[in-house]
Write a protein that holds these residues in place. Sequence first.
Motif, PDB file in Angstrom:
ATOM      1  N   PRO A  82      19.114  -7.224 -10.843  1.00  0.00           N
ATOM      2  CA  PRO A  82      19.549  -8.612 -10.579  1.00  0.00           C
ATOM      3  C   PRO A  82      19.380  -9.040  -9.122  1.00  0.00           C
ATOM      4  CG  PRO A  82      21.444  -7.167 -10.864  1.00  0.00           C
ATOM      5  CD  PRO A  82      20.226  -6.371 -11.260  1.00  0.00           C
ATOM      6  N   GLN A  83      19.545  -8.112  -8.190  1.00  0.00           N
ATOM      7  CA  GLN A  83      19.401  -8.478  -6.780  1.00  0.00           C
ATOM      8  C   GLN A  83      17.956  -8.847  -6.449  1.00  0.00           C
ATOM      9  OE1 GLN A  83      21.511  -4.741  -5.997  1.00  0.00           O
ATOM     10  NE2 GLN A  83      22.371  -5.769  -4.227  1.00  0.00           N
ATOM     11  N   TYR A  84      17.022  -8.187  -7.098  1.00  0.00           N
ATOM     12  CA  TYR A  84      15.626  -8.531  -6.874  1.00  0.00           C
ATOM     13  C   TYR A  84      15.331  -9.932  -7.418  1.00  0.00           C
ATOM     14  CZ  TYR A  84      14.691  -3.575  -5.765  1.00  0.00           C
ATOM     15  OH  TYR A  84      14.677  -2.337  -5.187  1.00  0.00           O
ATOM     16  N   VAL A  85      15.879 -10.211  -8.601  1.00  0.00           N
ATOM     17  CA  VAL A  85      15.678 -11.542  -9.205  1.00  0.00           C
ATOM     18  C   VAL A  85      16.240 -12.630  -8.298  1.00  0.00           C
ATOM     19  CG1 VAL A  85      16.281 -13.040 -11.147  1.00  0.00           C
ATOM     20  CG2 VAL A  85      15.649 -10.649 -11.565  1.00  0.00           C
ATOM     21  N   THR A  86      17.471 -12.440  -7.839  1.00  0.00           N
ATOM     22  CA  THR A  86      18.112 -13.484  -7.039  1.00  0.00           C
ATOM     23  C   THR A  86      17.510 -13.598  -5.638  1.00  0.00           C
ATOM     24  OG1 THR A  86      19.912 -11.928  -6.475  1.00  0.00           O
ATOM     25  CG2 THR A  86      20.284 -13.449  -8.321  1.00  0.00           C
TER      26      THR A  86
ATOM     27  N   LEU B 142       6.898 -11.549  -2.557  1.00  0.00           N
ATOM     28  CA  LEU B 142       8.136 -10.771  -2.618  1.00  0.00           C
ATOM     29  C   LEU B 142       8.343 -10.206  -4.017  1.00  0.00           C
ATOM     30  CD1 LEU B 142      10.776  -9.784  -1.338  1.00  0.00           C
ATOM     31  CD2 LEU B 142      11.791 -12.002  -1.927  1.00  0.00           C
ATOM     32  N   PHE B 143       8.049 -11.009  -5.047  1.00  0.00           N
ATOM     33  CA  PHE B 143       8.187 -10.509  -6.413  1.00  0.00           C
ATOM     34  C   PHE B 143       7.252  -9.320  -6.652  1.00  0.00           C
ATOM     35  CE2 PHE B 143       6.736 -10.351 -10.823  1.00  0.00           C
ATOM     36  CZ  PHE B 143       7.942 -10.093 -11.452  1.00  0.00           C
ATOM     37  N   LEU B 144       6.027  -9.400  -6.167  1.00  0.00           N
ATOM     38  CA  LEU B 144       5.078  -8.293  -6.342  1.00  0.00           C
ATOM     39  C   LEU B 144       5.565  -7.031  -5.619  1.00  0.00           C
ATOM     40  CD1 LEU B 144       1.685 -10.192  -5.929  1.00  0.00           C
ATOM     41  CD2 LEU B 144       2.720  -9.362  -8.053  1.00  0.00           C
ATOM     42  N   ILE B 145       6.140  -7.210  -4.446  1.00  0.00           N
ATOM     43  CA  ILE B 145       6.704  -6.068  -3.710  1.00  0.00           C
ATOM     44  C   ILE B 145       7.841  -5.449  -4.512  1.00  0.00           C
ATOM     45  CG2 ILE B 145       8.064  -5.425  -1.675  1.00  0.00           C
ATOM     46  CD1 ILE B 145       6.376  -7.484  -0.103  1.00  0.00           C
ATOM     47  N   TYR B 146       8.731  -6.299  -5.020  1.00  0.00           N
ATOM     48  CA  TYR B 146       9.837  -5.791  -5.824  1.00  0.00           C
ATOM     49  C   TYR B 146       9.336  -5.063  -7.065  1.00  0.00           C
ATOM     50  CZ  TYR B 146      13.634  -8.086  -3.236  1.00  0.00           C
ATOM     51  OH  TYR B 146      14.548  -8.441  -2.280  1.00  0.00           O
ATOM     52  N   PHE B 147       8.267  -5.575  -7.670  1.00  0.00           N
ATOM     53  CA  PHE B 147       7.717  -4.937  -8.853  1.00  0.00           C
ATOM     54  C   PHE B 147       7.260  -3.510  -8.531  1.00  0.00           C
ATOM     55  CE2 PHE B 147       4.358  -4.226 -12.071  1.00  0.00           C
ATOM     56  CZ  PHE B 147       5.136  -4.404 -13.212  1.00  0.00           C
ATOM     57  N   LEU B 148       6.643  -3.342  -7.367  1.00  0.00           N
ATOM     58  CA  LEU B 148       6.238  -1.999  -6.943  1.00  0.00           C
ATOM     59  C   LEU B 148       7.450  -1.118  -6.639  1.00  0.00           C
ATOM     60  CD1 LEU B 148       3.188  -2.877  -4.651  1.00  0.00           C
ATOM     61  CD2 LEU B 148       3.115  -1.650  -6.838  1.00  0.00           C
TER      62      LEU B 148
ATOM     63  N   ALA C  62       0.830  -1.207   0.000  1.00  0.00           N
ATOM     64  CA  ALA C  62       0.000   0.000   0.000  1.00  0.00           C
ATOM     65  C   ALA C  62       0.865   1.257   0.000  1.00  0.00           C
ATOM     66  CB  ALA C  62      -0.918  -0.006   1.223  1.00  0.00           C
ATOM     67  N   TYR C  63       1.937   1.242   0.769  1.00  0.00           N
ATOM     68  CA  TYR C  63       2.866   2.375   0.858  1.00  0.00           C
ATOM     69  C   TYR C  63       3.462   2.695  -0.514  1.00  0.00           C
ATOM     70  CZ  TYR C  63       6.852   5.006   2.838  1.00  0.00           C
ATOM     71  OH  TYR C  63       7.775   5.970   3.170  1.00  0.00           O
ATOM     72  N   LEU C  64       3.905   1.652  -1.216  1.00  0.00           N
ATOM     73  CA  LEU C  64       4.520   1.842  -2.532  1.00  0.00           C
ATOM     74  C   LEU C  64       3.488   2.219  -3.586  1.00  0.00           C
ATOM     75  CD1 LEU C  64       6.967  -1.193  -2.396  1.00  0.00           C
ATOM     76  CD2 LEU C  64       7.578   1.234  -2.186  1.00  0.00           C
ATOM     77  N   ALA C  65       2.289   1.653  -3.478  1.00  0.00           N
ATOM     78  CA  ALA C  65       1.226   1.979  -4.429  1.00  0.00           C
ATOM     79  C   ALA C  65       0.784   3.432  -4.282  1.00  0.00           C
ATOM     80  CB  ALA C  65       0.036   1.037  -4.231  1.00  0.00           C
ATOM     81  N   VAL C  66       0.698   3.913  -3.043  1.00  0.00           N
ATOM     82  CA  VAL C  66       0.353   5.319  -2.807  1.00  0.00           C
ATOM     83  C   VAL C  66       1.396   6.226  -3.442  1.00  0.00           C
ATOM     84  CG1 VAL C  66       0.219   7.101  -1.010  1.00  0.00           C
ATOM     85  CG2 VAL C  66      -1.034   4.959  -0.735  1.00  0.00           C
ATOM     86  N   ASN C  67       2.672   5.854  -3.330  1.00  0.00           N
ATOM     87  CA  ASN C  67       3.722   6.687  -3.912  1.00  0.00           C
ATOM     88  C   ASN C  67       3.658   6.708  -5.438  1.00  0.00           C
ATOM     89  OD1 ASN C  67       6.153   8.338  -3.223  1.00  0.00           O
ATOM     90  ND2 ASN C  67       7.096   6.898  -4.652  1.00  0.00           N
TER      91      ASN C  67
END
Length: 201
Positions: free
Chosen positions: A125-129, A153-159, A25-30
């Motif tokens: 790359p760090q998000y992928v690994t 975690l992938f969805l968080i990284y995507f945001l 929610a924090y990242l989506a608001v931003n």
Amino acid sequence: MEHLIFPIHEIALLVATGAALLLGAYLAVNLRLQHLGLWPSASGWRHHTAFGLFRLFCGATVVFALSEVWVNGWGHWVRYVIGVPIMVLSFGITLRGYRFLGLDNTYCESDGLVTGGMYAYSRNPQYVTSVLATVGLGIASGSWLTLGLAATLFLIYFLFVLNEERWLLQGYGRAFQDYMRSTPRFVDERSLMRVRDAILN
């Protein structure tokens, strides 16, 4: 001891889920209200809020996965043969990425656009690994819920990435546009071809 593990098991899952929802929610608001400057932020309460929620999610995920082993038993050895190497190798690459990118850049400073090394294969790359390491943890623990947390975690990284790309475009302009065109956001066939070329050459 068993009475202690069950509450920890349930609490860890609740903490991971709650932290993921709050951080999402924090990242989506931003994304919607960029002027708030919630992310990226190199210091202050914004920085500590985002990283605090992220670390809470990651820590609770690890505790939950380990407690899954305790609750459900050790299971078949094959899952460790597959999961542990994925987890160790992926986490090792993640740690190497911190050194390659530099801690300041990792924590949202603007110390120059890095496009070489592992960043020639992926812009993140760090998000992928990190996601792969969590997948390895899920396999080793025999936990479908942990694999679900890896997807979370992938969805968080995507945001994170959507917010960071806007910030990087503002900071590096044409250089980052060129980098976006030449290198995938996460991984695609270009990444695999470059790995192959690096091995063959």
